[in-house]
Scaffold this motif. Structure first.
Motif, mmCIF file in Angstrom:
data_model
loop_
_atom_site.group_PDB
_atom_site.id
_atom_site.type_symbol
_atom_site.label_atom_id
_atom_site.label_comp_id
_atom_site.label_asym_id
_atom_site.label_seq_id
_atom_site.Cartn_x
_atom_site.Cartn_y
_atom_site.Cartn_z
ATOM 1 N N UNK A 1 -30.596 10.403 15.645
ATOM 2 C CA UNK A 1 -30.984 9.718 14.393
ATOM 3 C C UNK A 1 -30.841 8.203 14.461
ATOM 4 N N UNK A 2 -29.880 7.726 15.243
ATOM 5 C CA UNK A 2 -29.619 6.293 15.294
ATOM 6 C C UNK A 2 -30.634 5.540 16.153
ATOM 7 N N UNK A 3 -31.372 6.272 16.988
ATOM 8 C CA UNK A 3 -32.385 5.651 17.845
ATOM 9 C C UNK A 3 -33.790 5.822 17.284
ATOM 10 N N UNK A 4 -33.873 6.385 16.092
ATOM 11 C CA UNK A 4 -35.187 6.666 15.523
ATOM 12 C C UNK A 4 -36.066 5.421 15.390
ATOM 13 N N UNK A 5 -35.545 4.243 14.986
ATOM 14 C CA UNK A 5 -36.407 3.051 14.915
ATOM 15 C C UNK A 5 -37.045 2.706 16.261
ATOM 16 N N UNK A 6 -36.288 2.898 17.348
ATOM 17 C CA UNK A 6 -36.819 2.639 18.686
ATOM 18 C C UNK A 6 -37.871 3.679 19.054
ATOM 19 N N UNK A 7 -37.596 4.940 18.734
ATOM 20 C CA UNK A 7 -38.578 5.999 18.995
ATOM 21 C C UNK A 7 -39.884 5.729 18.255
ATOM 22 N N UNK A 8 -39.781 5.351 16.994
ATOM 23 C CA UNK A 8 -40.976 5.125 16.190
ATOM 24 C C UNK A 8 -41.864 4.070 16.826
ATOM 25 N N UNK A 9 -41.244 3.002 17.331
ATOM 26 C CA UNK A 9 -42.012 1.940 17.985
ATOM 27 C C UNK A 9 -42.654 2.449 19.272
ATOM 28 N N UNK A 10 -41.906 3.219 20.047
ATOM 29 C CA UNK A 10 -42.434 3.730 21.322
ATOM 30 C C UNK A 10 -43.611 4.658 21.084
ATOM 31 N N UNK A 11 -43.510 5.551 20.101
ATOM 32 C CA UNK A 11 -44.590 6.503 19.843
ATOM 33 C C UNK A 11 -45.889 5.804 19.444
ATOM 34 N N UNK B 1 -46.959 10.657 23.429
ATOM 35 C CA UNK B 1 -45.707 11.407 23.318
ATOM 36 C C UNK B 1 -45.364 12.162 24.596
ATOM 37 N N UNK B 2 -46.370 12.759 25.237
ATOM 38 C CA UNK B 2 -46.093 13.529 26.454
ATOM 39 C C UNK B 2 -45.589 12.636 27.581
ATOM 40 N N UNK B 3 -46.104 11.421 27.672
ATOM 41 C CA UNK B 3 -45.639 10.490 28.701
ATOM 42 C C UNK B 3 -44.217 10.033 28.407
ATOM 43 N N UNK B 4 -43.937 9.778 27.139
ATOM 44 C CA UNK B 4 -42.589 9.378 26.745
ATOM 45 C C UNK B 4 -41.583 10.475 27.097
ATOM 46 N N UNK B 5 -41.910 11.719 26.749
ATOM 47 C CA UNK B 5 -41.007 12.836 27.057
ATOM 48 C C UNK B 5 -40.806 12.990 28.558
ATOM 49 N N UNK B 6 -41.877 12.796 29.310
ATOM 50 C CA UNK B 6 -41.795 12.896 30.771
ATOM 51 C C UNK B 6 -40.894 11.806 31.349
#
Length: 289
Positions: free
Chosen positions: A149-159, A164-169
């Motif tokens: 939950x604390x990294x959600x702002x960073x995730x939102x920017x990355x997405x 998404x599949x490249x990020x997960x990889x």
């Protein structure tokens, strides 16, 4: 507006000249094939009123290429432009400014661009996982579930900038890594792009520990908003004292953003200004007492 259309501006000479300058600047961007948002037009008007030179074309030249081909990231204010230039020139950059000024978003964009261009081999995303202490034990789940939950702002920017599949990889391979600040101790990070977000909630000791993780071929961006410190004693924030400690060191630069750099909804900018006025009033009352 059609090619044979005309715009007539009448009024006081000074105001006519100012209005003409604004319209000419905006039209120069539109003619380049770019669209303008209401907030950008408002920003241009404000800067012109303050007699601060603003060349929109120069803003549009600083394009950051990320993993989504259709996504091009550009600075929207002079402050954001200074941020991008500072990161290009220095190894360590501190970015201090209010919510909505683009600190996290641009940091992620520049990290992904560096990874895409093979300037670094990995990205490390760091954050004080729990405000004022990083006490993760009481949260359910494993480490990743606790800190997610604390990294959600960073995730939102990355997405927004990477499929998404490249990020997960990349996460699975460790090319992109998330790490609570407390877990950085003892590491040396070479050939990495490291982002420390919410740095206002680090102590001076934690800040020293983080900065000494810096290795060869790496670049670091430290983001924070000193108006949103969650530590028990705000004066213990490492972000407040660090500018005095590290001043005049080559390769380190501090970039300060303000409410004019806020690119969210107009009300966000107004809220920030209202809080600043309240803080100033409280300081004045304390001085009188």
């Amino acid at each position: 507006m059609q090619n044979d259309s005309k715009l007539v501006i009448s009024g006081i000479k000074k105001e006519v000249n100012s209005s003409s300058k604004i319209i000419e600047g905006l039209l120069s961007i539109i003619r380049e094939g770019h669209s303008l948002s209401t907030s950008q037009v408002k920003y241009y008007i404000e800067m012109t009123k303050k007699n601060e030179p603003l060349d929109w074309k120069s803003l549009y030249k600083d394009t950051i290429q990320v993993f989504k081909k259709e996504k091009e990231i550009r600075p929207k204010t002079l402050g954001q432009k200074r941020l991008i230039e500072a990161v290009k020139k220095n190894e360590i950059v501190f970015v201090i400014g209010p919510a909505g000024s683009g600190k996290t978003y641009l940091a992620v964009a520049m990290a992904l661009s560096a990874l895409k261009n093979e300037e670094v081999s990995r990205i490390i995303l760091v954050r004080p996982a729990v405000e004022a202490g990083e006490s993760l034990g009481y949260l359910p789940g494993d480490l990743l579930e606790k800190i997610d939950p604390y990294f959600r702002p960073l995730y939102d920017a990355i997405y927004e900038m990477m499929p998404a599949e490249k990020f997960n990889k990349y996460m699975e391979k460790g090319i992109i890594e998330i790490a609570p600040l407390a877990y950085m101790r003892g590491r040396t990070l070479n050939d990495s792009f490291i982002i420390l977000d919410d740095a206002q909630n680090t102590t001076l000791g934690q800040m020293k520990m983080f900065l000494t993780r810096f290795g060869f071929g790496s670049k670091v961006i430290i983001n924070g908003d000193i108006t949103q410190i969650d530590l028990p004693r705000k004066e213990h924030s490492g972000l407040i004292k660090i500018a005095q400690i590290l001043k005049n060191i080559a390769g380190i630069e501090f970039v300060y953003l303000n409410d004019q750099d806020v690119v969210r909804h107009r009300l966000v900018q107004e809220i920030i200004r209202a809080y600043e006025r309240e803080d100033l009033k409280n300081q004045e009352n304390q001085e009188v007492e």
